[in-house]
Design a protein around this motif. Structure first.
Motif, mmCIF file in Angstrom:
data_model
loop_
_atom_site.group_PDB
_atom_site.id
_atom_site.type_symbol
_atom_site.label_atom_id
_atom_site.label_comp_id
_atom_site.label_asym_id
_atom_site.label_seq_id
_atom_site.Cartn_x
_atom_site.Cartn_y
_atom_site.Cartn_z
ATOM 1 N N ARG A 60 8.563 5.152 -11.515
ATOM 2 C CA ARG A 60 7.286 4.484 -11.736
ATOM 3 C C ARG A 60 6.988 3.458 -10.654
ATOM 4 O O ARG A 60 6.131 2.600 -10.834
ATOM 5 C CB ARG A 60 7.275 3.814 -13.114
ATOM 6 N N HIS A 102 5.845 -2.596 -8.412
ATOM 7 C CA HIS A 102 5.675 -2.859 -6.989
ATOM 8 C C HIS A 102 6.927 -3.582 -6.518
ATOM 9 O O HIS A 102 7.145 -4.749 -6.823
ATOM 10 C CB HIS A 102 4.445 -3.726 -6.739
ATOM 11 N N ILE A 112 5.298 2.328 -7.188
ATOM 12 C CA ILE A 112 4.115 2.716 -6.429
ATOM 13 C C ILE A 112 4.366 2.456 -4.944
ATOM 14 O O ILE A 112 5.259 1.693 -4.589
ATOM 15 C CB ILE A 112 2.878 1.934 -6.902
ATOM 16 N N SER A 160 4.361 0.620 -1.706
ATOM 17 C CA SER A 160 4.282 -0.832 -1.605
ATOM 18 C C SER A 160 4.282 -1.299 -0.157
ATOM 19 O O SER A 160 4.509 -0.511 0.763
ATOM 20 C CB SER A 160 5.470 -1.465 -2.334
ATOM 21 N N TYR A 163 4.126 0.525 -14.107
ATOM 22 C CA TYR A 163 3.975 0.556 -12.648
ATOM 23 C C TYR A 163 4.806 -0.584 -12.060
ATOM 24 O O TYR A 163 4.789 -1.694 -12.583
ATOM 25 C CB TYR A 163 2.505 0.405 -12.244
ATOM 26 N N ASN A 215 -3.455 1.600 -8.534
ATOM 27 C CA ASN A 215 -2.633 2.737 -8.952
ATOM 28 C C ASN A 215 -2.718 2.958 -10.448
ATOM 29 O O ASN A 215 -2.716 4.103 -10.914
ATOM 30 C CB ASN A 215 -1.189 2.519 -8.520
ATOM 31 N N LEU A 220 3.634 9.133 -8.726
ATOM 32 C CA LEU A 220 2.956 7.935 -8.261
ATOM 33 C C LEU A 220 2.984 7.751 -6.755
ATOM 34 O O LEU A 220 2.174 7.001 -6.209
ATOM 35 C CB LEU A 220 3.576 6.691 -8.917
#
Length: 393
Positions: free
Chosen positions: A175, A157, A177, A179, A155, A199, A94
């Protein structure tokens, strides 16, 4: 080289007597020439052959590189990692170096062909906005996800530089992403939500997209949640309008004429979207800049942007409600927080079975909520104690 070989041949064909030493010298010269010729044949032509076949017969895998502002750097994966077809349609790595602009452009690409050249099983994308960089209720979610691999994606953040501390067999492992910093009440929260959507859209099998926080829990089993979302004809974004300062009072007349007061709406931050509406949110370049410039505290973009956008453009695709339960009965600027002492089977059952029926696919139902918040970290143990018997996971 040819001239040298000819000279040796002439010498060898002369009918002159050679000494033993002379014969040895000639033999060594011929041997050395043979070695040199062999090395040239083994390296020179192969290098040229390799350079031509790399052009005519490229690798079946591709390294995707950014253009324009990307500086030619690898995007979509770590630099130098070759990306095959499976990784392209469902990224497992990711982390990338795409800017939001590049990411949104890439995420909103859609194949022209309606058929997929792979076996596509629709998945639900669970997107966690972890503002503090921790997931205290992760063990409960891990139990919820267990045994349903291939039907969901996760996902997270979290604040830049923070790593979610989970085991390597957790659905949350790796997992996170890319940020950026967020602050409560600002447009940066909506930016983070769009970043999560983008994403998640990179995985072509993700069909439904639900936004959650670190204090959310599932109040239904995974099969119930999966069937409910993938079987719905509508998205779940709460939309309403009130004649009070928390709704009407937050509108800025600077948004007119593109957004007028009668079009202004409010709703819960915790949404669920279908894939097509998620793409439409990311491709909106007309209304989002208005919120960025004019929806300032005490106007909160995460409570107004999606409700207003969907009400204006896609109201027929939305259910006008959220699937995440929040208790506002205690009053105040923030909803009630449930601690360990509040967690009882009765609480979960009351959330699971709504006293005020809602509609699902245009039919009345008492199953209105799939998730609930806010639960404090100390609620984890009592939730785990009742999860198998009450929540059924």
């Amino acid at each position: 080289m040819k001239a040298t070989l000819d000279d040796v041949k002439v010498v060898l064909t002369r009918k002159e007597s050679f000494t033993c030493l002379s014969k040895v010298v000639v033999f060594l010269v011929i041997f050395a020439l043979g070695v040199v010729a062999g090395l040239w044949a083994a390296t020179g032509p192969r290098q040229y052959y390799s350079s031509y076949t790399s052009i005519l017969l490229p690798s079946t895998t591709t390294v995707y590189r950014g253009g324009g502002g990307g500086g030619g750097r690898s995007v979509g994966c770590r630099p130098g990692v070759e990306v095959g077809f499976a990784e392209f349609v469902a990224p497992t790595r990711l982390m990338h170096d795409m800017s939001d602009e590049q990411l949104f452009w890439r995420a909103t690409m859609a194949p022209a062909s309606g058929a997929f050249p792979f076996e596509r099983v629709p998945k639900v994308a669970f997107m966690f906005l972890a503002g503090r960089g921790v997931l205290p209720l992760a063990p409960l979610w891990e139990r919820f996800f267990r045994g349903h691999e291939g039907l969901f994606s996760v996902y997270v953040h979290a604040p830049p530089g923070m790593v979610i501390n989970v085991s390597n067999d957790s659905p949350f492992y790796r997992r996170q992403i890319p940020s950026q910093e967020t602050s409560w009440g600002s447009v940066t929260l909506m930016d983070a939500e769009k970043r999560l959507l983008a994403n998640a859209l990179l995985d072509f099998s993700n069909e439904r997209f639900v936004l959650l926080s670190e204090s959310c829990i599932p109040v239904q089993s995974f099969p119930t949640v999966y069937g409910y979302l993938t079987g719905s004809r509508h998205s779940f974004v709460e939309i309403y309008y009130n004649q009070n300062k928390q709704c009407r009072g937050r509108y800025s007349r600077r948004m007119a004429p593109d957004i007028t007061l009668p079009q202004w709406r409010k709703g819960s931050q915790w949404f669920e979207l279908s894939r097509d509406l998620a793409v439409r949110v990311l491709t909106d370049t007309k209304y989002y800049p208005l919120f960025r410039h004019h929806c300032l505290p005490s106007c909160y973009p995460d409570e107004h942007y999606l409700p207003t956008l969907l009400n204006m453009l896609h109201s027929e695709r939305n259910s006008n409600r959220t699937v995440t339960y929040v208790d506002w009965s205690r009053g105040g600027a923030h909803p009630a927080t449930y601690g360990a002492a509040d967690v009882t089977p009765d609480l979960i059952q009351r959330i699971r079975t709504s006293q005020n029926p809602c509609t699902y696919n245009s039919r009345p139902t008492s199953t209105c909520f799939l998730f609930a918040r806010k639960f404090s970290p100390d609620a984890l143990e009592p939730l785990l104690n009742i999860s198998s018997t009450v929540i059924l996971y």
